[in-house]
Design an enzyme around this catalytic site. Structure first.
Site, PDB file in Angstrom:
ATOM      1  N   HIS A 177       0.831  -1.194   0.000  1.00 34.03           N
ATOM      2  CA  HIS A 177       0.000   0.000   0.000  1.00 34.03           C
ATOM      3  C   HIS A 177       0.863   1.241   0.000  1.00 34.03           C
ATOM      4  O   HIS A 177       2.028   1.208   0.422  1.00 34.03           O
ATOM      5  CB  HIS A 177      -0.934   0.025   1.216  1.00 34.03           C
ATOM      6  CG  HIS A 177      -0.220  -0.062   2.520  1.00 34.03           C
ATOM      7  ND1 HIS A 177       0.230  -1.252   3.045  1.00 34.03           N
ATOM      8  CD2 HIS A 177       0.139   0.884   3.424  1.00 34.03           C
ATOM      9  CE1 HIS A 177       0.819  -1.042   4.210  1.00 34.03           C
ATOM     10  NE2 HIS A 177       0.786   0.254   4.451  1.00 34.03           N
ATOM     11  N   CYS A 199       1.837   3.781  11.463  1.00 32.10           N
ATOM     12  CA  CYS A 199       2.769   3.320  10.445  1.00 32.10           C
ATOM     13  C   CYS A 199       3.061   4.479   9.498  1.00 32.10           C
ATOM     14  O   CYS A 199       2.384   5.503   9.549  1.00 32.10           O
ATOM     15  CB  CYS A 199       2.206   2.110   9.686  1.00 32.10           C
ATOM     16  SG  CYS A 199       0.771   2.471   8.654  1.00 32.10           S
TER      17      CYS A 199
END
Length: 720
Positions: free
Chosen positions: A66, A194
């Site tokens: 991603h 993240c």
């Protein structure tokens, strides 16, 4: 809002290649082929850059590469059920289900919320089983739409409830877990984050929440993700027994958790071992000597974000030094450029002693004893400018010298800060100033900063009586840590470090001929080795810290400054030349980077070459080092001097021979461009040979022949 996934973005039981780079490339081509990205190459590079930070393979045969990318025009999900499986770095083996989550670089909150909803659904076994059992692309689309539909996302705030919970995007984590029968209730808080804030952030939160519920532990999670976050209620933080940082990046507002027992690791460990982390947090709460979040109420240092385990000593030292250097450089740029402007307006002799005063320089006398309206003039002094320009030069010089005076204190202070957080700043700044007083210079700043940091961290860990604990951060730590570090600098370390610095300066001053060429080669190699990394910064700090004292006297320090700046300009210019000479060797995104690299190189921003080096380090970095060494040797051998620490060609007025400086840069850039062009022409297909159009992957059974671009390009591009 348009659908995130359509049947055109699904590939079932397809052979997309034997490695994750090939799989990501084919999925990126699907997104581009559907008109949702401008180019598959750029999306692939951005996704692989994220992959380089942390593998996206998850337990259970799932992979979720991603990224957020400027190439993405519409938030999208591309899905592949892989046959054969491909390794994405999961601890239990390769993956057969792969989702490429592609978000626009500046995506709206609604799309980001839907993307994170998918990531959270992937921790549910029944959803994963449905993906494996689906018989058509339409069925996959329906399954995904069910979990990312607006209705469940909109319900999240209601589920969060009360404001004392984690994030509106983390409803499951918000509610306290049920307490198991016969188990005393314990409360743990957690923060997950993240780099992209799309997937791992929320999956880690859900894994911790599910594990806490089974263990009968009350857990509150704050997800610091792309779709926003709601900070934990202070009352929840106050009554928590321990805190878990499941982060791959820094924690926002970390001081809120000061003094809490701490367990810290990366998001992947929270997904793989949530029960273990919760047990460790409870054990830390029961250990009076356990690690604490740094701050007023506790002790301990913060480990850098990662995937768990204790960081290596080398990694820690690198982090300390780079922190100090990064905070020091603005002082260098401001002070050095102001001094250079002072020379331009007032003349190089403006820092010399004014015989009509008691120890003041011309600059100090003019700036401190006159005003704007006095327009002072000095007659009979060769090399000085009188009138308004002279006064302006004097003001710039005084300001620049003041800023330059903070170089070593800032270096030492922020090295100590990297070790001990805020308690290290005061002793670090003081020991840096002391190192200047005793003549230890930047060597003393480095050593003293480390001493101050460890002294402050040690004292922060003292368990003091409640009555004096409030004095610890404002009196006890600054006093004792300063006494220890600065005392050692004066009594023990100052003279040896000063002698070493003097010896190094004498050695450099004596270099001439072939020895000067050798010095230029070494500095050129250092400047081009890691393009803004620790080796590059070491050479730059070495040059700038010797600049202030030699601003008017000339000699080796000014030659070193010229050598370092000239060599640092080579990599971006060399890559810009190469992309112009042989554009077919580069992707469209790299060609665009090449256009920007012209200005970055001329401005002495070595980081302009990072996108190229990150994408192809084995070809780019050695080529840049050859070019940088060539320029460094020419500048050092010719004795060009530079009195400004930054600015590239825009500080030509501070060079002793601007024409020769530019010729040296041009020669090195040409050498580097030729070297990298030849290297890229050997054993690698041209970028234009990579198909831009997407292919129908539902019927694909052989991997594409286009090689996967190495990871790191997009992140490096952002860093520049």
């Amino acid at each position: 809002m348009s659908a995130l996934i359509t049947p055109e973005l699904v590939a079932l039981d397809a052979d997309l290649g034997s490695d994750k780079g090939s799989v990501v490339r084919r999925l990126a081509e699907l997104v581009a082929g559907a008109g949702r990205a401008t180019t598959g190459d750029s999306l692939h590079a951005d996704a692989m850059a994220r992959e380089a930070k942390a593998a996206t393979g998850l337990p259970g045969g799932i992979a979720i590469p991603h990224c957020r990318s400027s190439a993405v025009t519409q938030a999208s999900l591309a899905f592949a059920r892989l046959s054969p499986k491909v390794d994405f770095g999961a601890p239990d083996g390769p993956a057969d289900l792969a989702f490429l989550i592609a978000a626009p670089e500046h995506g709206d909150a609604d799309h980001l919320t839907l993307l994170t909803a998918l990531a959270r659904a992937l921790v549910r076994p029944e959803f994963v089983a449905s993906l494996r059992a689906a018989s058509s692309s339409e069925e996959i689309v329906a399954l995904v739409q069910d979990v990312v539909s607006p209705a469940p996302a909109a319900a999240a705030p209601a589920a969060a409830g009360g404001g004392a919970t984690a994030s509106t995007a983390a409803p499951a984590a918000a509610a306290p877990a049920a307490t198991a029968a016969g188990t005393s209730s314990r409360t743990v808080i957690a923060v997950s984050a993240c780099p992209t804030g799309i997937a791992h952030t929320y999956m880690a939160a859900d894994k911790l929440t599910a594990a806490a519920k089974e263990m009968g532990v009350e857990l509150h999670v704050e997800t610091q993700g792309s779709s926003g976050s709601t900070p934990l209620d202070p009352s929840v933080i106050s009554r928590a027994d321990a805190v878990i940082f499941a982060v791959d990046v820094g924690v926002k507002d970390r001081e809120r958790f000061a003094g809490k027992p701490l367990v810290q690791s990366g998001t992947k460990r929270a997904m793989n071992e949530p029960e273990v982390m919760i047990r460790e947090a409870l054990a830390a709460a029961d250990d009076p000597n356990g690690r604490r979040v740094p701050g007023t109420a506790g002790a301990g240092g913060e480990a850098p974000a990662g995937d768990g385990g204790k960081p290596s000593l080398g990694g820690e030292v690198r982090r300390w030094l780079l922190t100090g250097v990064s905070y020091m450089i603005p002082f260098v740029a401001a002070g050095g450029l102001l001094i250079a402007l002072g020379f331009l307006f007032g003349g190089y002799q403006i820092v010399n002693s004014d015989p009509s005063t008691d120890g003041l320089s011309y600059a100090q006398n003019w700036a401190l004893n006159n005003t704007f309206f006095d327009l002072p003039s000095v007659s009979g002094v060769e090399g000085l400018t009188d009138g308004f320009l002279g006064y302006l030069g004097a003001v710039c010089t005084v300001l620049g010298q003041a800023a330059f005076g903070f170089l070593v204190p800032a270096l030492a202070g922020y090295i100590a800060y990297a070790i001990a957080d805020r308690p290290g700043i005061v002793p670090g700044f003081v020991v840096g100033a002391v190192s200047l007083t005793v003549g230890a210079g930047f060597l003393g700043g480095v050593v003293g900063g480390i001493l101050a940091g460890f002294a402050a961290r040690w004292i922060s860990g003292w368990k003091l009586p409640a009555g004096v604990r409030g004095l610890q951060p404002v009196v006890i730590i600054p006093l004792l840590a300063t006494l220890i570090s600065s005392g050692l600098m004066v009594i023990v370390l100052g003279r040896p470090l000063a002698a070493a610095l003097t010896g190094l300066g004498n050695f450099l001053t004596g270099l001439a001929g072939t020895e000067a060429i050798l010095l230029g080669i070494i500095l050129g190699l250092m400047m081009c080795f890691d393009l803004g990394g620790p080796v590059n910064k070491a050479a730059y700090v070495f040059a700038t810290t010797g600049l202030a004292g030699a601003a008017t006297t000339g000699g080796a320090p000014l030659v070193i400054m010229a050598t370092v700046m000239a060599a640092g300009m080579v990599p971006p210019l060399a890559m810009a030349m190469s992309t112009a000479i042989r554009p077919k060797l580069y992707t469209p995104a790299e060609r665009d980077n090449g256009k920007a690299a012209w200005l970055l190189g001329l401005s002495f921003i070595s980081e302009g070459a990072i996108p190229f080096a990150a994408a192809d380090p084995l070809r780019v970095i050695p080529s840049m080092m050859v070019g940088g060494a060539t320029t460094g040797a020419i500048v050092a051998a010719s004795g060009v001097e530079l009195r400004a620490p930054h600015g590239g060609i825009f500080v030509f007025f501070a060079m002793s021979n601007a024409v020769l400086f530019l010729i040296a840069v041009l020669i090195g850039a040409v050498v580097g461009a030729v070297a990298v062009t030849i290297a890229k022409s050997i054993g690698r297909p041209k970028a234009d040979d990579v198909p831009e159009d997407a292919v129908d992957l539902q019927h694909a059974h052989t991997p594409t022949h286009a090689p996967a671009a190495p990871a790191g390009a997009a992140a490096a591009q952002q860093a520049s």
